[in-house]
Design an enzyme around this catalytic site. Sequence first.
Site, PDB file in Angstrom:
ATOM      1  N   ASP A 141       0.852  -1.363  -0.080  1.00 39.55           N
ATOM      2  CA  ASP A 141       0.433  -0.489   0.143  1.00 39.55           C
ATOM      3  C   ASP A 141       1.034   1.277  -0.114  1.00 39.55           C
ATOM      4  O   ASP A 141       0.645   2.471   0.600  1.00 39.55           O
ATOM      5  CB  ASP A 141      -0.700   0.281   1.487  1.00 39.55           C
ATOM      6  CG  ASP A 141      -1.811   1.264   0.986  1.00 39.55           C
ATOM      7  OD1 ASP A 141      -2.207   1.216   2.450  1.00 39.55           O
ATOM      8  OD2 ASP A 141      -2.632   1.624   0.173  1.00 39.55           O
ATOM      9  N   LYS A 144       2.551   3.660  -5.821  1.00 42.35           N
ATOM     10  CA  LYS A 144       2.430   3.001  -6.480  1.00 42.35           C
ATOM     11  C   LYS A 144       3.025   1.923  -7.576  1.00 42.35           C
ATOM     12  O   LYS A 144       3.042   0.847  -8.039  1.00 42.35           O
ATOM     13  CB  LYS A 144       1.272   3.289  -7.426  1.00 42.35           C
ATOM     14  CG  LYS A 144      -0.296   3.987  -6.419  1.00 42.35           C
ATOM     15  CD  LYS A 144      -0.453   2.714  -5.491  1.00 42.35           C
ATOM     16  CE  LYS A 144      -1.260   3.182  -4.001  1.00 42.35           C
ATOM     17  NZ  LYS A 144      -0.720   2.514  -2.477  1.00 42.35           N
ATOM     18  N   ASP A 169      -3.262  -3.005  -2.567  1.00 40.71           N
ATOM     19  CA  ASP A 169      -4.152  -1.842  -2.635  1.00 40.71           C
ATOM     20  C   ASP A 169      -4.560  -1.699  -3.730  1.00 40.71           C
ATOM     21  O   ASP A 169      -3.045  -1.087  -4.540  1.00 40.71           O
ATOM     22  CB  ASP A 169      -4.534  -0.970  -1.379  1.00 40.71           C
ATOM     23  CG  ASP A 169      -5.693  -0.471  -1.082  1.00 40.71           C
ATOM     24  OD1 ASP A 169      -5.721   0.856  -0.405  1.00 40.71           O
ATOM     25  OD2 ASP A 169      -6.708  -0.236  -1.414  1.00 40.71           O
ATOM     26  N   ASN A 170      -5.598  -0.890  -4.023  1.00 42.88           N
ATOM     27  CA  ASN A 170      -5.844   0.300  -5.269  1.00 42.88           C
ATOM     28  C   ASN A 170      -5.314  -0.040  -5.904  1.00 42.88           C
ATOM     29  O   ASN A 170      -4.256   1.159  -7.476  1.00 42.88           O
ATOM     30  CB  ASN A 170      -4.769   2.071  -4.526  1.00 42.88           C
ATOM     31  CG  ASN A 170      -5.011   2.102  -3.350  1.00 42.88           C
ATOM     32  OD1 ASN A 170      -4.052   1.917  -2.687  1.00 42.88           O
ATOM     33  ND2 ASN A 170      -5.930   2.705  -3.281  1.00 42.88           N
ATOM     34  N   GLU A 199     -11.439   3.785  -1.033  1.00 47.90           N
ATOM     35  CA  GLU A 199     -11.555   4.235   0.681  1.00 47.90           C
ATOM     36  C   GLU A 199     -12.940   5.673   0.737  1.00 47.90           C
ATOM     37  O   GLU A 199     -12.829   6.864   0.232  1.00 47.90           O
ATOM     38  CB  GLU A 199     -10.779   4.406   1.610  1.00 47.90           C
ATOM     39  CG  GLU A 199      -9.647   5.063   0.967  1.00 47.90           C
ATOM     40  CD  GLU A 199      -7.895   3.917  -0.017  1.00 47.90           C
ATOM     41  OE1 GLU A 199      -8.432   3.560  -0.608  1.00 47.90           O
ATOM     42  OE2 GLU A 199      -7.467   5.168   0.139  1.00 47.90           O
TER      43      GLU A 199
HETATM   44  C1  LIG Z   1       9.377   2.891  -0.461  1.00 52.42           C
HETATM   45  C2  LIG Z   1       9.039   2.676   0.214  1.00 52.42           C
HETATM   46  N1  LIG Z   1       9.163   2.494   1.400  1.00 52.42           N
HETATM   47  C3  LIG Z   1       8.677   3.064   2.725  1.00 52.42           C
HETATM   48  N2  LIG Z   1       7.617   3.674   2.914  1.00 52.42           N
HETATM   49  C4  LIG Z   1       7.264   4.364   1.898  1.00 52.42           C
HETATM   50  C5  LIG Z   1       7.561   3.925   0.438  1.00 52.42           C
HETATM   51  N3  LIG Z   1       6.536   4.365  -0.763  1.00 52.42           N
HETATM   52  C6  LIG Z   1       5.730   5.096   0.144  1.00 52.42           C
HETATM   53  N4  LIG Z   1       5.695   5.290   1.798  1.00 52.42           N
HETATM   54  C7  LIG Z   1       5.322   5.546   2.918  1.00 52.42           C
HETATM   55  O1  LIG Z   1       3.841   5.539   2.354  1.00 52.42           O
HETATM   56  C8  LIG Z   1       2.872   5.841   2.524  1.00 52.42           C
HETATM   57  C9  LIG Z   1       2.349   6.033   0.401  1.00 52.42           C
HETATM   58  C10 LIG Z   1       0.855   5.529   0.863  1.00 52.42           C
HETATM   59  C11 LIG Z   1       0.965   6.006  -1.229  1.00 52.42           C
HETATM   60  N5  LIG Z   1      -0.560   5.799  -1.371  1.00 52.42           N
HETATM   61  C12 LIG Z   1      -0.867   6.748  -2.203  1.00 52.42           C
HETATM   62  O2  LIG Z   1      -0.984   6.920  -3.196  1.00 52.42           O
HETATM   63  C13 LIG Z   1      -2.950   6.338  -2.361  1.00 52.42           C
HETATM   64  C14 LIG Z   1      -3.252   6.946  -3.016  1.00 52.42           C
HETATM   65  C15 LIG Z   1      -4.969   7.217  -2.958  1.00 52.42           C
HETATM   66  C16 LIG Z   1      -5.693   7.853  -3.922  1.00 52.42           C
HETATM   67  C17 LIG Z   1      -6.842   7.448  -4.590  1.00 52.42           C
HETATM   68  C18 LIG Z   1      -7.082   8.689  -5.462  1.00 52.42           C
HETATM   69  C19 LIG Z   1      -7.128  10.154  -4.846  1.00 52.42           C
HETATM   70  F1  LIG Z   1      -7.938  11.123  -6.089  1.00 52.42           F
HETATM   71  C20 LIG Z   1      -6.105  10.441  -4.473  1.00 52.42           C
HETATM   72  C21 LIG Z   1      -5.464   9.117  -3.939  1.00 52.42           C
HETATM   73  C22 LIG Z   1      -5.704   6.247  -2.499  1.00 52.42           C
HETATM   74  C23 LIG Z   1      -4.773   4.738  -0.951  1.00 52.42           C
HETATM   75  O3  LIG Z   1      -5.039   4.354  -1.005  1.00 52.42           O
HETATM   76  C24 LIG Z   1      -3.537   4.681  -1.888  1.00 52.42           C
HETATM   77  O4  LIG Z   1      -2.459   4.137  -1.143  1.00 52.42           O
HETATM   78  C25 LIG Z   1       3.231   6.634   2.555  1.00 52.42           C
HETATM   79  C26 LIG Z   1       4.834   7.114   1.956  1.00 52.42           C
HETATM   80  O5  LIG Z   1       5.543   8.006   3.113  1.00 52.42           O
HETATM   81 MG   LIG Z   2      -4.177   2.803  -0.010  1.00 54.24          MG
END
Ligand SMILES: Cc1ncnc2c1ncn2[C@@H]1O[C@H](/C=C/CNC(=O)c2cc(-c3ccc(F)cc3)cc(O)c2O)C[C@H]1O
Ligand SMILES: [Mg+2]
Length: 214
Positions: A141, A144, A169-170, A199
């Site tokens: 999650d 992406k 997810d997603n 969600e």
């Molecule tokens: C490589 C890596 N290592 C460790 N943590 C990492 C990482 N890449 C991201 N992360 C962490 O995970 C989290 C990132 C999650 C990314 N999830 C998303 O971008 C995401 C975006 C949406 C979404 C849908 C429609 C829309 F209009 C707008 C947004 C819905 C979701 O359920 C999501 O998970 C936070 C980040 O710091």
């Molecule tokens: Mg998600």
Amino acid sequence: TRSTRPQRLLKAVQKNATRGDPQSVISAIDHFCRHSEWAMNIGDEKGTILDSVVNELNPEKVLELGTYCGYSTVRIARLLPPGARLITLEFNGDYAAIARQVITWAGLEDRVQLVEGASEDWIPRMKEHFGIETFDLVFLDHWKDRYLPDTKLMEDCGLLRKGTVLLADNVICPGVPDYLQYVRNSLSYKSCYFKSHLEYTKAEDGLEKSVFLG
Ligand SMILES: Cc1ncnc2c1ncn2[C@@H]1O[C@H](/C=C/CNC(=O)c2cc(-c3ccc(F)cc3)cc(O)c2O)C[C@H]1O
Ligand SMILES: [Mg+2]
């Protein structure tokens, strides 16, 4: 300066949820996201699909990529037997700090290991640092465009065994086309799609469950 959304989400948990009661933490976050401010938690609808996969697997060792505020961390950990372990990776320090407090409010800190760092740095260290040979369940999650490279990295590091389940997810919104194409066409996976909604909205989204065949 103005607080951040994760800080306001944590305040809502501390105000509306009961310490040590994971379900009340989940409900408090869902209420906050539905009625105050949308946030990218898996949410209640897709969350019940996540719950059913966890209950079906009864996993001992779970890896979560992308903790954010810890909503899915709490959802998964609350269903694990006390001996089981969930390792969750989050490279944003601000999010990690909020998630630690959410997980502790739920009383689940002894089943969860939140590691502050990037998945590509920590996936290769699971064996020597955590003594983990293979995972029973991986929940993806995070960013992406990281789903596919991290899946290949987990394969290369030998962290997947016959029967390991990847739950992503997603897969529709925002979408992970390269990952979907891979798990749905690779002879190493049996993959299926669970249709749901993004969600707290009416937009389509869903989870992809992929079993590694070894
Ligand atoms: C490589 C890596 N290592 C460790 N943590 C990492 C990482 N890449 C991201 N992360 C962490 O995970 C989290 C990132 C999650 C990314 N999830 C998303 O971008 C995401 C975006 C949406 C979404 C849908 C429609 C829309 F209009 C707008 C947004 C819905 C979701 O359920 C999501 O998970 C936070 C980040 O710091
Ligand atoms: Mg998600």
